[in-house]
Design a protein around this motif. Sequence first.
Motif, mmCIF file in Angstrom:
data_model
loop_
_atom_site.group_PDB
_atom_site.id
_atom_site.type_symbol
_atom_site.label_atom_id
_atom_site.label_comp_id
_atom_site.label_asym_id
_atom_site.label_seq_id
_atom_site.Cartn_x
_atom_site.Cartn_y
_atom_site.Cartn_z
ATOM 1 N N UNK A 41 0.883 -1.165 0.000
ATOM 2 C CA UNK A 41 0.000 0.000 0.000
ATOM 3 C C UNK A 41 0.919 1.212 0.000
ATOM 4 N N UNK A 42 0.869 1.994 -1.060
ATOM 5 C CA UNK A 42 1.820 3.092 -1.226
ATOM 6 C C UNK A 42 1.112 4.379 -1.619
ATOM 7 N N UNK A 43 1.829 5.481 -1.394
ATOM 8 C CA UNK A 43 1.322 6.789 -1.767
ATOM 9 C C UNK A 43 1.071 7.662 -0.552
ATOM 10 N N UNK A 44 0.867 8.953 -0.764
ATOM 11 C CA UNK A 44 0.596 9.868 0.345
ATOM 12 C C UNK A 44 -0.616 9.424 1.161
ATOM 13 N N UNK A 45 -0.448 9.279 2.459
ATOM 14 C CA UNK A 45 -1.548 8.854 3.319
ATOM 15 C C UNK A 45 -1.754 7.354 3.374
ATOM 16 N N UNK A 46 -0.807 6.559 2.854
ATOM 17 C CA UNK A 46 -0.973 5.097 2.844
ATOM 18 C C UNK A 46 -1.133 4.534 4.244
ATOM 19 N N UNK A 47 -0.311 4.983 5.186
ATOM 20 C CA UNK A 47 -0.390 4.459 6.554
ATOM 21 C C UNK A 47 -1.710 4.848 7.211
ATOM 22 N N UNK A 48 -2.170 6.073 6.975
ATOM 23 C CA UNK A 48 -3.460 6.500 7.528
ATOM 24 C C UNK A 48 -4.597 5.651 6.966
ATOM 25 N N UNK A 49 -4.512 5.336 5.698
ATOM 26 C CA UNK A 49 -5.544 4.511 5.060
ATOM 27 C C UNK A 49 -5.589 3.117 5.667
ATOM 28 N N UNK A 50 -4.433 2.484 5.825
ATOM 29 C CA UNK A 50 -4.387 1.158 6.441
ATOM 30 C C UNK A 50 -4.928 1.216 7.860
ATOM 31 N N UNK A 51 -4.570 2.258 8.584
ATOM 32 C CA UNK A 51 -5.025 2.390 9.974
ATOM 33 C C UNK A 51 -6.541 2.541 10.057
ATOM 34 N N UNK A 52 -7.151 3.169 9.065
ATOM 35 C CA UNK A 52 -8.598 3.414 9.084
ATOM 36 C C UNK A 52 -9.408 2.213 8.606
ATOM 37 N N UNK A 53 -8.741 1.183 8.110
ATOM 38 C CA UNK A 53 -9.456 0.018 7.580
ATOM 39 C C UNK A 53 -9.174 -1.246 8.395
ATOM 40 N N UNK A 96 -3.244 -10.864 9.252
ATOM 41 C CA UNK A 96 -2.063 -10.562 8.469
ATOM 42 C C UNK A 96 -1.065 -9.751 9.280
ATOM 43 N N UNK A 97 0.129 -9.593 8.733
ATOM 44 C CA UNK A 97 1.165 -8.769 9.330
ATOM 45 C C UNK A 97 1.321 -7.523 8.473
ATOM 46 N N UNK A 98 1.361 -6.354 9.128
ATOM 47 C CA UNK A 98 1.609 -5.091 8.446
ATOM 48 C C UNK A 98 3.017 -4.614 8.792
ATOM 49 N N UNK A 99 3.825 -4.367 7.777
ATOM 50 C CA UNK A 99 5.170 -3.832 7.945
ATOM 51 C C UNK A 99 5.116 -2.342 7.613
ATOM 52 N N UNK A 100 5.350 -1.485 8.591
ATOM 53 C CA UNK A 100 5.306 -0.046 8.375
ATOM 54 C C UNK A 100 6.700 0.445 7.978
ATOM 55 N N UNK A 101 6.890 0.674 6.670
ATOM 56 C CA UNK A 101 8.159 1.228 6.200
ATOM 57 C C UNK A 101 8.218 2.724 6.479
ATOM 58 N N UNK A 102 7.166 3.434 6.105
ATOM 59 C CA UNK A 102 7.045 4.863 6.398
ATOM 60 C C UNK A 102 5.602 5.259 6.135
ATOM 61 N N UNK A 103 5.322 6.536 6.211
ATOM 62 C CA UNK A 103 3.945 7.006 6.064
ATOM 63 C C UNK A 103 3.365 6.738 4.675
ATOM 64 N N UNK A 104 4.235 6.474 3.715
ATOM 65 C CA UNK A 104 3.766 6.267 2.348
ATOM 66 C C UNK A 104 3.991 4.849 1.852
#
Length: 395
Positions: free
Chosen positions: A85-97, A127-135
């Motif tokens: 999941x990539x792009x501006x706001x990707x981490x926020x999107x994953x967090x909201x779903x 699943x496992x989520x790997x947080x590389x960065x906010x995008x």
Amino acid sequence: MAEDRAPDPSRDPSRDPAGGVTPPDAQGLVRSPLHERHVALGAKLAEFGGWSMPLEYPSGVVKEHTAVREAVGLFDVSHLGKASVTGPGAADFVDATLSNDLRRIGPGQAQYTLCCDEQTGGIVDDLIAYLHDEEHVLLVPNAANTAEVVRRLAAVAPAGVTVTDEHRDHVVLAVQGPRSDDLLAAVGLPVGHDYMSFAVAPYAAQGLTHDVVVCRTGYTGERGYELVAPVAAALGLWDALVAAGEPLGLLACGLGARDTLRTEMGYPLHGQDISLDVTPNQARLGWAVGWGKDAFWGKEVLTAERAAGPRRRLQGLVATGRGIPRPHMTVSLTPDVLLGEITSGTFSPTLRKGIGLALLPSFVADDAEVGVDVRGRREVFQVVRPPFVAPSVRT
């Protein structure tokens, strides 16, 4: 992990040592990029998640299980999904779903989380989520559910956020056991980072250098790591680990040992212990839900169920005799009062007795005695709260 989407031979990047494409087998099952290595080691192959994967090697499930508990085991789990999941706001999107609170962790950390159905709260996948960065968030779903997780996320992704199925672009190797640090250090990969954190390290294989994600995660309950690497690095990395592991007592391990190891920990398996018909509250996975978040799929129905109390819970069962439970065997309070059925069951090589998981009514106490119909005999089991064996993942 049960079944995957139908294999698409045109997208299969599995390659032999000469660089050719390894086609699906006669049954149409996707082959791991390491398929020929498994064949050379004498692996017994079986269908899993639409893939042909090693079930066990000539050493056998018990020896493979013991190697992980006492030394180190090497698993090919490349059938697991990979999605970015990539792009501006990707981490926020994953967090909201997804269910867990991604804001509990920072870049370079991983998190167990759930994809739940918005209407029912049932578990689409864990699943496992790997947080590389906010995008950039890398998701590792189960083999059978990758396409569905990607579909659900892509359908509601905001502008600028892309969800990409990379299921067959990477291999996943699990190095598990008390000597896992020694093994990775021997091949030049980083070790010693905290549980559920990861490092991205360069690794040279077949004349090229590749980035390998080295994460302190696993599905066995032992200290260990999971490696996510490009397919082009698969053969070189596997061969190096096998060679370096020989003096450490390493055994190549199949999905049979992976199942006995995870069952001893009480880790749920999607398609058996958890599914769209089972909620996080029922599966004792409420700890993987960010209850204080503004939003996640299924929040309303799951919050209501949590307040009322789930009607059933995933319980552990330990044999008081010689019975070995298997999935779908019935569980009863008395011969005439049925409670449910076994979802996962096996012989525990560590405890030397039968253990299992079952979804039972919430009124069944943790120390109750119940009966399991084992091939027509009513065997007595004690209800316990997993894990069955003390975990060592944080040591």
